[in-house]
Design a protein around this motif. Structure first.
Motif, PDB file in Angstrom:
ATOM      1  N   ASP A  30      76.695 -17.149  46.723  1.00  0.00           N
ATOM      2  CA  ASP A  30      78.017 -16.551  46.601  1.00  0.00           C
ATOM      3  C   ASP A  30      78.207 -15.326  47.491  1.00  0.00           C
ATOM      4  O   ASP A  30      79.312 -14.789  47.585  1.00  0.00           O
ATOM      5  N   THR A  31      77.132 -14.878  48.153  1.00  0.00           N
ATOM      6  CA  THR A  31      77.205 -13.645  48.921  1.00  0.00           C
ATOM      7  C   THR A  31      76.336 -13.740  50.162  1.00  0.00           C
ATOM      8  O   THR A  31      75.192 -14.210  50.101  1.00  0.00           O
ATOM      9  N   ARG A  51      86.109 -18.077  52.551  1.00  0.00           N
ATOM     10  CA  ARG A  51      86.123 -16.731  51.959  1.00  0.00           C
ATOM     11  C   ARG A  51      86.491 -16.709  50.489  1.00  0.00           C
ATOM     12  O   ARG A  51      86.168 -15.749  49.794  1.00  0.00           O
ATOM     13  N   GLU A  52      87.155 -17.748  49.992  1.00  0.00           N
ATOM     14  CA  GLU A  52      87.503 -17.777  48.574  1.00  0.00           C
ATOM     15  C   GLU A  52      86.272 -18.027  47.699  1.00  0.00           C
ATOM     16  O   GLU A  52      86.268 -17.683  46.519  1.00  0.00           O
ATOM     17  N   ASN A  55      81.454 -14.635  49.515  1.00  0.00           N
ATOM     18  CA  ASN A  55      81.778 -13.235  49.804  1.00  0.00           C
ATOM     19  C   ASN A  55      80.893 -12.725  50.935  1.00  0.00           C
ATOM     20  O   ASN A  55      79.678 -12.869  50.896  1.00  0.00           O
ATOM     21  N   HIS A 444      76.167  -5.690  42.957  1.00  0.00           N
ATOM     22  CA  HIS A 444      77.014  -6.841  43.271  1.00  0.00           C
ATOM     23  C   HIS A 444      76.631  -8.038  42.403  1.00  0.00           C
ATOM     24  O   HIS A 444      77.497  -8.769  41.923  1.00  0.00           O
ATOM     25  N   HIS A 473      83.367  -1.308  48.854  1.00  0.00           N
ATOM     26  CA  HIS A 473      83.325  -2.538  48.052  1.00  0.00           C
ATOM     27  C   HIS A 473      83.495  -2.248  46.557  1.00  0.00           C
ATOM     28  O   HIS A 473      83.332  -3.147  45.733  1.00  0.00           O
TER      29      HIS A 473
END
Length: 600
Positions: A30-31, A51-52, A55, A444, A473
């Motif tokens: 996810d990152t 990008r949805e 991340n 995060h 962020h």
């Protein structure tokens, strides 16, 4: 009917960069931590299109991106991913990637490369990263040269990184990045086919062989003075570690990376081992006749039993790490949690607890000595008092990240693992500066938990721009700076070698990192007076966004070993006789510490 931007993107031909991003998402990534550059514009376009779901955390230095990927992997157990451009960007990743390799965590590094038509022509920023990464990327290392290799080689890279718990690397030339996914630009002359794979991997908890368990039980049951040494490889096996120690009547010694395996206030543990460890742990290693090592290949053999003193049982998931430091009488290659659960029924429960009881008493005395050093009256502020204020104010599930240096000593001895607390630092590489990027990655990954970076002024200054990353962020990390205006650990290492310190203290004036935090738009405080410290720590931890406390501490506070050896004292004296600066202040600090210990 007009098309929406999303519809337009759906109509765009998928490029290799998007194939990469899409497959990362299918793997559950996810990152991605990274910094763009013209060497990865095709990859960045792929990340943009996904990008949805994926991340991209924009950092200020690629070294921090690799540290973040490593920290993310350490805390979550999932693969960490970092990305950098060709040439200099790829080079900058290396320190963080070696941190991952040496601490056995899975990380995927993605880098750019000049387009294939100019390779070998000494083109600008042409650095052949597969050769550069040959040592660090020991799980998988490849330059992608054909779009048809994707996404199969990504599957192989991730699967290898997870299976080998190490670094994988993929380098993408510029022209390949923007080529149509699945394009076949070559005439094929062999019967081979491009790799076809899927985003799945099997990672079973490996059980132990019965004959290995029987041999281990035989060795342990014959012991009379048994010690356990546990490392980060047993972090998921707390209940099993405690149950086996209880059955054996064994004190539990912890490596520093394995600090969170067992609560620090548990009656079975004597704490850490080594230069940053405790006196009881060091002494029981000198006295034990049997040693059970679980999830560790502790590198400092000086602090382990002498060869021939103790019989050794070692449990590790990686067979190549067994017997690395000491001759082993019984080796078990298995998952620590599973193996200890299998071993427990084979052990004879001890009624003689005298060995354990002795070191429990010594452990209590050690903890009292350490508490006495958390002196709120001392000025300059004692670093032990600083970390004790953090320890008292932090939540029961807080994550503490730490740099290498004297701060590791203070964290080892004064940050208390209890409840769901965790602790992370660069273990085997012992590099400076990962504390801040670790905290960003872990915040995060766990947005609902308190994440605290306890760092020195030296390590913080190396990557301080990443505090701005946290602000941008909106990651509510807390940074506590142990500011002694020096490279404290190096200073004391010079002295212990018998040399007066040299070139390890910064010139005045001291930095005010609290002002830097405020300039970034975050909460920032500078503390010089001990009476202001508890309130400043509580205020920072309670702040809803990123916060920083820069605390000036006594620069002459030595990180004394748990048990001072004759040679250490000898060299310490020699350094003073040869002209050690600040010797009166240092001697006064040592004397004050000793007085406090005697009062405890």
């Amino acid at each position: 009917m007009a098309q929406t931007p999303g519809d337009e993107e759906d109509d765009m031909q998928e490029i290799v960069g998007e194939s990469l991003a899409r497959r990362l998402v299918e793997w559950g990534v996810d990152t991605v931590f990274g910094l763009p550059g013209d060497g990865i514009n095709g990859l960045m376009e792929g990340f943009r299109r996904q990008r949805e779901k994926l991340n991209f955390v924009l950092v200020h230095h690629e070294e921090a991106a690799a540290f973040m990927a490593t920290g993310y992997a350490k805390a979550t157990g999932r693969i960490g991913v970092c990305c950098a451009t060709s040439g200099p960007g790829a080079i900058h990743l290396l320190n963080g990637l070696y941190d991952a390799k040496l601490d056995h965590v899975p990380v995927l590094a993605i880098t750019g490369m000049q387009e294939t038509s100019v390779l070998g022509s000494h083109y600008q920023q042409e650095v052949h990263t597969p050769l550069l990464y040959q040592d660090v990327a020991d799980a998988y290392n490849l330059m992608v040269t054909n779009p048809q290799q994707m996404p199969g080689v990504l599957d192989l890279a991730i699967r290898h990184a997870l299976a080998r718990r190490s670094v994988a690397h993929l380098s993408f030339p510029n022209d390949v990045q923007v080529a149509a996914a699945g394009e076949d630009p070559y005439r094929h002359v062999s019967p081979g086919e491009p790799p076809r794979s899927s985003p799945v991997v099997s990672q079973p908890a490996v059980p132990a062989e019965q004959r290995d368990l029987a041999r281990a039980a035989e060795v342990l049951n014959a012991g009379t003075k048994i010690a356990m040494l546990v490392g980060v490889g047993a972090r998921h096996a707390r209940d099993e570690v405690l149950a086996v120690a209880e059955a054996l009547g064994s004190p539990i010694v912890k490596t520093l990376p394995g600090k969170m395996v067992v609560p620090d206030d548990h009656p079975l543990t004597t704490g850490g081992l080594g230069l940053l460890g405790t006196k009881p742990s060091e002494e029981l290693m000198e006295q034990c006749d049997t040693l059970l090592m679980v999830g560790t290949s502790f590198p400092y053999a000086k602090y382990l039993p002498s060869p021939g003193q103790a019989r050794v049982v070692q449990i590790d998931i990686d067979a190549s790490l067994v017997g690395l430091r000491l001759p082993v009488d019984a080796a078990i290659t298995a998952d620590a949690k599973v193996a200890l659960g299998q071993l427990l029924p084979l052990l004879q429960h001890r009624t003689d607890r005298s060995f354990l009881t002795r070191y429990q008493r010594e452990g209590d005395a050690w903890r009292a000595d350490m508490a006495s050093l958390e002196d709120a009256q001392r000025s300059p502020i004692a670093p032990q008092y600083l970390i004790s204020c953090v320890d008292k104010a932090a939540t029961s599930d807080a994550i503490l990240t730490c740099d290498s240096g004297t701060i590791a000593t203070w964290s080892a001895r004064h940050w208390t693992i209890r409840g769901g607390r965790e602790f992370y630092l660069s273990g085997n590489l012992a590099t400076m500066a990962p504390g801040l990027p670790y905290a960003i990655a872990m915040q995060h990954a766990y947005p609902g938990r308190q994440v605290i970076a306890f760092v020195g002024d030296g390590g913080f200054a190396m990557l301080m721009a990443e505090f701005l990353t946290a602000v941008r962020h909106e990651l509510p990390i807390k940074v506590i700076i142990n500011n002694n205006n020096a490279y404290g650990q190096i200073l004391w290492e010079q002295i212990v070698l018998g040399y007066p310190e040299y070139a390890v203290r910064h010139r005045q004036p001291e930095a005010d990192f609290g002002a830097w935090a405020r300039a970034c738009g975050a909460h920032g405080a500078k503390v010089k007076d001990p009476k202001d410290l508890p309130g400043a720590i509580r205020e920072a931890l309670a702040h809803p966004g990123p916060a920083l406390v820069d605390c000036d501490v006594n620069p002459n506070e030595p990180p004394m070993p748990g048990k001072v050896q004759y040679e250490q004292a000898k060299y310490f004296t020699e350094a003073f006789l040869r002209g050690q600066p600040n010797k009166m202040a240092t001697l006064a600090t040592v004397a004050r510490d000793k007085i406090n210990e005697l009062r405890s």
